[in-house]
Every structure is written in C-alpha cells, then in structure tokens.
Scaffold this motif. Structure first.
Motif: not given
Length: 406
Positions: A146-153
């Motif tokens: 989740m640290k690399d989520h495009p909208l909510t890192p």
C-alpha cells in the motif's frame, strides 16, 4: 449496551466498501438496504433496520467529501437514523490532505458527539491494529504494498499520525490492556486535554477485541472504521426474548439446557400471578437488567406442578399466563426487541395475535418443522414459533444463533 437503535445509518466512501458493510450487517440479522448515492427524494424505510449509502468520497477533494457526506448524514437523520457508521477502507486509504479526518470532524460537530473510535481492522482479511499501528498481513502499513498506491500512498502505519495530519482534533490510543479496564470513558475524558472532540484508536487484533470494542463504545452516536466491528454492532442493535408456555418434556429439557448455558431466566409462578405479586412490569424490569442476553421467560412446569396450580382455577390460570406472556412480547417489541422465540402452540397463537402479525415469509428451519419467520407486516422482525414437543435439547440456543446471524 445502550437501548436499541431504531435505525443504523452507514455511509461508505465508495461502492465496494458499501457492499462490504451491507453484507456484514445483513449477515448479522439486520434488514439492510444499499443506496448508490443520496436519493433525490424521500423513500419509505420502515421495513429496514440499516441503510447503507455508497458515496464516491475516498479520493474527492476534502471539501467536496465533507459536503457529500453531510448530505448523506442529514438524509439519514430525516429517515430515522439514531446511529451513524462512517465506513472507510481497512487500510485507512487517505493522504495527509485526505478526507477521513475532515469528514469525521464535520460529522462529530454536527451530531454533537464528543468522540468516536477509529477501527479500520478486519482480521479476517489480515488488517489488524496493535499499539496504534495498522498492519497488513503482519506487515506495517507503510512497508506493505500500500505504500506504492497511486492515489493514496501510505506514508505511516501509526493511525494517530495519519489522522492528526488531517483532523482538527487529537487521537488517544488504547492498547489491549487498557481495553480491559472498566472505567474507560472516565479515562478518555480525562485524557482529552480539554478538547471539544477527539478520536480513540483501540487495538484490534482478534474477534474478541471487536466484541470488547462494541461493548465499550457501541452506544456512541457515531462510529467509524472498516467492516470488522459492524457485525458485532449489528448484533448489539438486535435484542430478543425467549418465551415458553409449553409444559412438554421436550420444552422442559430445552429450558434447563438454556439455563445451564448461562442465560438469564425468569419463571412465572401461577400463584404469584393470581395474587398480583408478579406483573408484566416486574418481568420487564428483570429483562432490562440483562440487555445483552436473550432472556428466557417461562411458565413451563412438570405435570405434577401444573395440576397443583390448576387448583387456583384451570381456565383462569391458563388465560392469565397467556395474557402476561403475549403482553410482554408486545411491550418488548415496542421497545425495539426484534427477535422473539416462543415455545408452545397456544402461547405462540397468543403472541402473534397480540403482535398483530398474520402473513409470514418462511426462512431456514432451526429444527424440522420450526422455521424462522418474517412477518410481512414488519419485515424487521424475526419470529421462531415451535410446538412444545419439537426441537433438540439446545433448540433455544440454536434459534437465537440463527436469527442473530451467527
């Protein structure tokens, strides 16, 4: 738990989150409807226990998210909501400029609630909170994919840091040991440092933690989190009663089995009923002392004792018992008790007549010949009516578990 909530209103920040929440509520026994957005006009909601509104606020600008959420809150308020649940993702999807903080700030202020909990955990899907940190399958949130989520890192695993970056108010963390304390509310009010509002982040690693959180905070007007605590919140919003008038051996065994399982029970003695020593009001008072239990109220007794009580007047005693049990059912229904289990044919007839139900939808069976029934006159109710001789020794426990969705 507090008194039964008449309607639970849930607001989710996207559609899949809404369907997730709705599934937990329905499974737990609440008649639930899912709405895709706030309806433009009023709708009849009398047959539902819970309304879930799906918004698209997860990645909206904060101002728009607050505006749309408040529209949903006010719509639910107009349709009878007494409790509100703000549903967001179990990975607390939100940036430093995100929406969870501003949205909850606005809801707390509008509904004049001092504080609420932040419970993103969903242990069944590997989301847990320990020492205030959110984990995904045992990995801290900011080290997970989740640290690399495009909208909510995800930039931090500590919920306090995530929330205080967005909200006007402070957060108080409660670890597992603190959750075991009885006087939590006094502790929190002391810790809030004079703030008008604040947030509580309880550790939540297991289903037992979820039950404890609901037992402590389930009476708050506003709650928030993932779908993890919803099933337990729903069960707390469902109260029920077990009534027995049959004197068959099967029912007598079921009564003893239910009592041995630890449930509260009140026996109606005919002589006390005739003398006026026992009243519906007294029984209601006893039931109210056990708000989390499906209390058993029974007049059932052995054949010898029945013959003895009939000396007081066979027809008179039978009629008085039916009147008390049916009146009790009616008054409890009016107080928000939505689950009623009845043993005995005559008793069942008296209860359904008092409740005014004549048309029933037939559901799954607790035992052969004993289904869970939903009266069409009130689809939020669940009834289990059994002949005295029917059912297993643990029938009452089975019936309660089935109508509670366990």
């Amino acid at each position: 738990m507090a008194e039964m909530k008449h309607l639970l209103g849930c607001i989710a920040d996207d559609f899949t989150g809404a369907s997730d929440a709705a599934s937990f509520l329905q499974k737990a026994g609440l008649q639930t409807i899912l709405l895709n957005g706030v309806p433009e006009q009023g709708l009849g909601m009398n047959e539902y226990d819970a309304i879930v509104i799906a918004l698209k606020t997860r990645t909206e600008p904060a101002g728009e998210a607050v505006e749309h959420t408040m529209e949903a809150v006010k719509w639910l308020e107009q349709h009878g909501a007494a409790q509100y649940y703000l549903k967001y993702c179990s990975t607390f999807d939100s940036t430093k400029e995100g929406n969870i903080g501003p949205v909850l700030d606005a809801v707390l202020e509008y509904l004049e609630e001092t504080y609420t909990v932040l419970c993103p955990s969903l242990p069944v899907n590997g989301r847990t909170v320990k020492d205030g940190h959110l984990y995904v399958n045992g990995v801290p949130l900011d080290e997970s994919p989740m640290k690399d989520h495009p909208l909510t890192p995800m930039w931090d695993s500590r919920i306090k840091h995530l929330m205080e970056a967005q909200s006007k108010y402070k957060c108080i963390e409660l670890n597992g040991e603190q959750l075991k304390e009885d006087n939590i509310d006094a502790y929190l009010l002391k810790e809030k440092e004079g703030q008008k509002h604040f947030y509580v982040i309880p550790d939540y690693e297991t289903e037992e933690d979820a039950k404890r959180i609901v037992s402590l905070f389930g009476n708050k007007k506003v709650l928030s989190g993932g779908s993890g605590i919803l099933q337990y919140l729903a069960r707390g919003n469902k109260k029920g009663i077990v009534l027995a008038g049959s004197c068959s051996q099967a029912t007598l065994t079921q009564i003893e089995t239910y009592k041995k399982a630890g449930h509260a029970a009140y026996k109606i003695y005919p002589e006390k009923l005739v003398s006026g020593e026992v009243t519906v009001e007294e029984i209601l008072e006893f039931v109210s002392l056990h708000p989390d239990d499906y209390v058993l109220v029974y007049s059932s007794d052995t054949a010898e004792q029945v013959r003895e009580s009939q000396k007081l007047g066979k027809e008179q005693v039978a009629q008085m018992i039916e009147n008390v049990i049916s009146d009790l059912a009616g008054q409890l229904r009016d107080k928000g008790y939505k689950h009623i289990v009845v043993a005995g044919g005559e008793t069942s007839g008296a209860v359904t007549k008092r409740l005014g139900y004549y048309l029933f939808e037939i559901g799954k069976s607790v035992a052969p010949g004993v289904p869970v029934m939903t009266p069409l006159e009130d689809r939020t109710m669940r009834l289990v009516l059994k002949s005295g001789n029917f059912g297993q020794p643990d029938f009452f426990e089975r019936a309660v578990q089935m109508i509670r969705g366990e």
